[in-house]
Design a protein around this motif. Structure first.
Motif, PDB file in Angstrom:
ATOM      1  N   GLY A   1       7.375  13.224  14.974  1.00  6.25           N
ATOM      2  CA  GLY A   1       7.414  14.520  15.637  1.00  6.25           C
ATOM      3  C   GLY A   1       7.206  14.363  17.131  1.00  6.25           C
ATOM      4  N   THR A   2       7.594  15.367  17.891  1.00  8.87           N
ATOM      5  CA  THR A   2       7.400  15.310  19.343  1.00  8.87           C
ATOM      6  C   THR A   2       5.935  15.493  19.688  1.00  8.87           C
ATOM      7  N   ASN A   3       5.296  16.493  19.097  1.00  6.47           N
ATOM      8  CA  ASN A   3       3.880  16.773  19.341  1.00  6.47           C
ATOM      9  C   ASN A   3       3.162  16.975  18.011  1.00  6.47           C
ATOM     10  N   GLY A   4       1.859  16.746  18.040  1.00  2.00           N
ATOM     11  CA  GLY A   4       1.039  17.065  16.872  1.00  2.00           C
ATOM     12  C   GLY A   4       0.961  15.985  15.815  1.00  2.00           C
ATOM     13  N   LYS A   5       1.701  14.877  16.004  1.00  2.00           N
ATOM     14  CA  LYS A   5       1.693  13.888  14.924  1.00  2.00           C
ATOM     15  C   LYS A   5       0.355  13.158  14.825  1.00  2.00           C
ATOM     16  N   GLY A   6      -0.336  12.979  15.956  1.00  2.40           N
ATOM     17  CA  GLY A   6      -1.657  12.351  15.908  1.00  2.40           C
ATOM     18  C   GLY A   6      -2.673  13.229  15.203  1.00  2.40           C
ATOM     19  N   SER A   7      -2.694  14.506  15.544  1.00  4.30           N
ATOM     20  CA  SER A   7      -3.615  15.448  14.894  1.00  4.30           C
ATOM     21  C   SER A   7      -3.298  15.579  13.408  1.00  4.30           C
ATOM     22  N   THR A   8      -2.003  15.701  13.093  1.00  2.00           N
ATOM     23  CA  THR A   8      -1.587  15.844  11.696  1.00  2.00           C
ATOM     24  C   THR A   8      -1.960  14.605  10.893  1.00  2.00           C
ATOM     25  N   SER A   9      -1.720  13.428  11.462  1.00  2.91           N
ATOM     26  CA  SER A   9      -2.073  12.173  10.787  1.00  2.91           C
ATOM     27  C   SER A   9      -3.574  12.094  10.539  1.00  2.91           C
ATOM     28  N   SER A  10      -4.357  12.472  11.536  1.00  2.00           N
ATOM     29  CA  SER A  10      -5.815  12.404  11.402  1.00  2.00           C
ATOM     30  C   SER A  10      -6.319  13.402  10.358  1.00  2.00           C
TER      31      SER A  10
ATOM     32  N   PHE B   1       0.850  -1.197   0.000  1.00  2.00           N
ATOM     33  CA  PHE B   1       0.000   0.000   0.000  1.00  2.00           C
ATOM     34  C   PHE B   1       0.885   1.247   0.000  1.00  2.00           C
ATOM     35  N   LYS B   2       0.344   2.325  -0.538  1.00  2.00           N
ATOM     36  CA  LYS B   2       1.041   3.620  -0.504  1.00  2.00           C
ATOM     37  C   LYS B   2       0.862   4.211   0.892  1.00  2.00           C
ATOM     38  N   SER B   3       1.810   5.050   1.311  1.00  2.00           N
ATOM     39  CA  SER B   3       1.739   5.569   2.680  1.00  2.00           C
ATOM     40  C   SER B   3       2.345   6.961   2.803  1.00  2.00           C
ATOM     41  N   ILE B   4       1.986   7.613   3.901  1.00  2.00           N
ATOM     42  CA  ILE B   4       2.624   8.849   4.370  1.00  2.00           C
ATOM     43  C   ILE B   4       3.056   8.573   5.798  1.00  2.00           C
ATOM     44  N   HIS B   5       4.292   8.936   6.135  1.00  2.00           N
ATOM     45  CA  HIS B   5       4.873   8.613   7.440  1.00  2.00           C
ATOM     46  C   HIS B   5       4.992   9.902   8.256  1.00  2.00           C
ATOM     47  N   VAL B   6       4.468   9.904   9.475  1.00  2.00           N
ATOM     48  CA  VAL B   6       4.406  11.130  10.283  1.00  2.00           C
ATOM     49  C   VAL B   6       5.109  10.940  11.624  1.00  2.00           C
TER      50      VAL B   6
ATOM     51  N   ILE C   1       8.579   1.241   6.222  1.00  2.00           N
ATOM     52  CA  ILE C   1       7.840   1.616   5.018  1.00  2.00           C
ATOM     53  C   ILE C   1       8.663   2.587   4.166  1.00  2.00           C
ATOM     54  N   THR C   2       8.346   2.623   2.892  1.00  2.00           N
ATOM     55  CA  THR C   2       8.888   3.639   1.998  1.00  2.00           C
ATOM     56  C   THR C   2       7.704   4.504   1.562  1.00  2.00           C
ATOM     57  N   PRO C   3       7.510   5.631   2.229  1.00  2.00           N
ATOM     58  CA  PRO C   3       6.307   6.432   1.987  1.00  2.00           C
ATOM     59  C   PRO C   3       6.437   7.319   0.743  1.00  2.00           C
ATOM     60  N   LEU C   4       5.330   7.931   0.361  1.00  2.00           N
ATOM     61  CA  LEU C   4       5.348   8.927  -0.716  1.00  2.00           C
ATOM     62  C   LEU C   4       5.962  10.221  -0.211  1.00  2.00           C
ATOM     63  N   VAL C   5       5.758  10.495   1.065  1.00  2.00           N
ATOM     64  CA  VAL C   5       6.306  11.694   1.686  1.00  2.00           C
ATOM     65  C   VAL C   5       6.465  11.423   3.185  1.00  2.00           C
ATOM     66  N   SER C   6       7.530  11.951   3.770  1.00  2.00           N
ATOM     67  CA  SER C   6       7.752  11.868   5.215  1.00  2.00           C
ATOM     68  C   SER C   6       7.405  13.216   5.831  1.00  2.00           C
ATOM     69  N   VAL C   7       6.890  13.190   7.041  1.00  2.00           N
ATOM     70  CA  VAL C   7       6.490  14.416   7.739  1.00  2.00           C
ATOM     71  C   VAL C   7       7.090  14.396   9.138  1.00  2.00           C
ATOM     72  N   ILE C   8       7.713  15.513   9.542  1.00  2.00           N
ATOM     73  CA  ILE C   8       8.176  15.677  10.928  1.00  2.00           C
ATOM     74  C   ILE C   8       7.551  16.969  11.441  1.00  2.00           C
TER      75      ILE C   8
END
Length: 404
Positions: free
Chosen positions: A53-62, A46-51, A156-163
């Motif tokens: 970070g110290t804070n905000g990763k749950g909100s950003t992912s959602s 499956f395609k993915s985005i990987h998130v 995973i090898t995502p389409l984009v990584s987010v920190i």
């Protein structure tokens, strides 16, 4: 095993950071790689985005999941920890994984788990990846558990990584400087895969630049971009940066999916409705107003307490509980001295005894009584507060989880 017996087995047999803390932390990916090989490498299906970070990763992912849902896609979302129900961790288009699927997965792989001494988190990641692969999601948003480089999700090898950002948390695992923590979280940056950085400091920016440069990865610093702020069901002030991070990430995702600005706006706006996200500046009642938030480290609490100041209540009541490995010296000085405190212990193994918290808080002139449960503390606050007062509940994800 019944579903309840299956969950109890997982909680009892396998280390779980939510309960035992440091003992559950694995310092390499050996087990995860063995598990995904055993499962037939679902992470490649499956395609993915990987998130991270110290804070905000749950909100950003959602919010990211919500945007893709608004665009009509079948969206897997993996987050941690859960608040009320284990199945919150693994959803597709806002619907939790079925109890039957959890039972079947554990039954089929139980001997493998036991033979390889897998941690709770390693097993759960395998479950999520298998589920998303079998259900043929169009995209999966995968939230890092802790750190990045050695996190079980980092296969995973995502389409984009987010920190999202870097702050001081889990320092016993990730390092005692911002540069060290950034280096661990930068471990999710993959060669030739773009990375979006929500916030940076002078200490962390070069860490990200050097990591991205070493893999010829495009890097976008959200703070340096002119990105609009869209309205959202999430009302915490800290969400402004998370929302902009989502917009920047979606701009990259447009190269792979049909996403237009209307999808982004509606996804951000309807995130709670679409994904069921809870505990982020959530108003539980009015008159008196009761606000809860899962912020639990200095980076997150500073912003939340600043927003609380702006509420200008007649009087502020704070129901406060923490876990026993929390760095109290970094968070207690942030709390206002002119509030009434209700100290409590969250109902997890790692919960810090309420009387110890009361004693430590007293060193910073944070005065109040100790209560043996979160509910008793909240009820005491409700009994004391006038309709014009505000009650804030927080200090730990697990404190919030008991009240929502």
């Amino acid at each position: 095993m019944t579903y309840t017996e299956t969950l109890n087995w997982l909680y009892n047999q396998l280390p779980m950071f939510q309960n035992v803390g440091a003992a559950a932390y694995k310092k390499d990916l050996t087990n995860t790689l063995a598990l995904t090989k055993h499962l037939g490498h679902p992470e490649t299906k499956f395609k993915s985005i990987h998130v991270a970070g110290t804070n905000g990763k749950g909100s950003t992912s959602s919010m990211l999941a919500s945007v893709f849902m608004e665009a009509g896609y079948k969206v897997g979302l993996y987050t941690s920890p859960h608040l009320k129900d284990f199945r919150e961790r693994i959803t597709i288009n806002g619907r939790q994984i079925s109890k039957a699927y959890v039972q079947k997965f554990v039954l089929q792989n139980k001997s493998f788990f036991e033979n390889h001494h897998l941690s709770f988190f390693e097993m759960t990641v395998g479950l999520a990846f298998q589920y998303f692969a079998e259900k043929k999601v169009d995209i999966a948003i995968i939230e890092v558990g802790m750190g990045g480089r050695l996190d079980s999700t980092n296969i995973i090898t995502p389409l984009v990584s987010v920190i999202t950002n870097i702050g001081f948390d889990h320092m016993q695992f990730l390092g005692s400087t911002l540069e060290a923590i950034a280096s661990e979280k930068a471990g999710i940056i993959k060669p030739n895969i773009p990375v979006v950085i929500g916030e940076y400091t002078k200490e962390t920016k070069m860490v990200f630049i050097e990591k991205a440069k070493s893999g010829s990865s495009e890097i976008i610093f959200v703070e340096d971009e002119n990105i609009p702020d869209y309205p959202s069901e999430l009302k915490g002030e800290y969400q402004i940066k998370n929302k902009k991070t989502v917009v920047a990430t979606c701009e990259i995702a447009k190269k792979h999916f049909h996403i237009v600005n209307e999808h982004i706006k509606n996804g951000i706006k309807n995130v709670v409705t679409n994904t069921g996200l809870k505990g982020r500046w959530q108003i539980l009642q009015t008159n008196p107003k009761v606000i809860c938030d899962t912020a639990h480290n200095s980076h997150g609490l500073k912003i939340v307490l600043h927003q609380l100041e702006k509420e200008t209540p007649s009087h502020l009541h704070i129901v406060l509980g923490v876990v026993n490995d929390k760095d109290l010296e970094s968070i207690l000085p942030l709390f206002p001295k002119n509030a009434t405190y209700y100290f409590c212990k969250p109902k997890v193994q790692r919960g810090l005894d309420e009387k110890i918290l009361q004693k430590e808080a007293g060193k910073y002139n944070l005065i109040g009584k100790a209560y043996s449960s979160v509910l008793k503390a909240k009820n005491a606050a409700l009994k004391t507060a006038s309709k014009e007062d505000i009650i804030y509940v927080g200090g730990s994800t697990f404190v919030v989880a008991e009240l929502i």
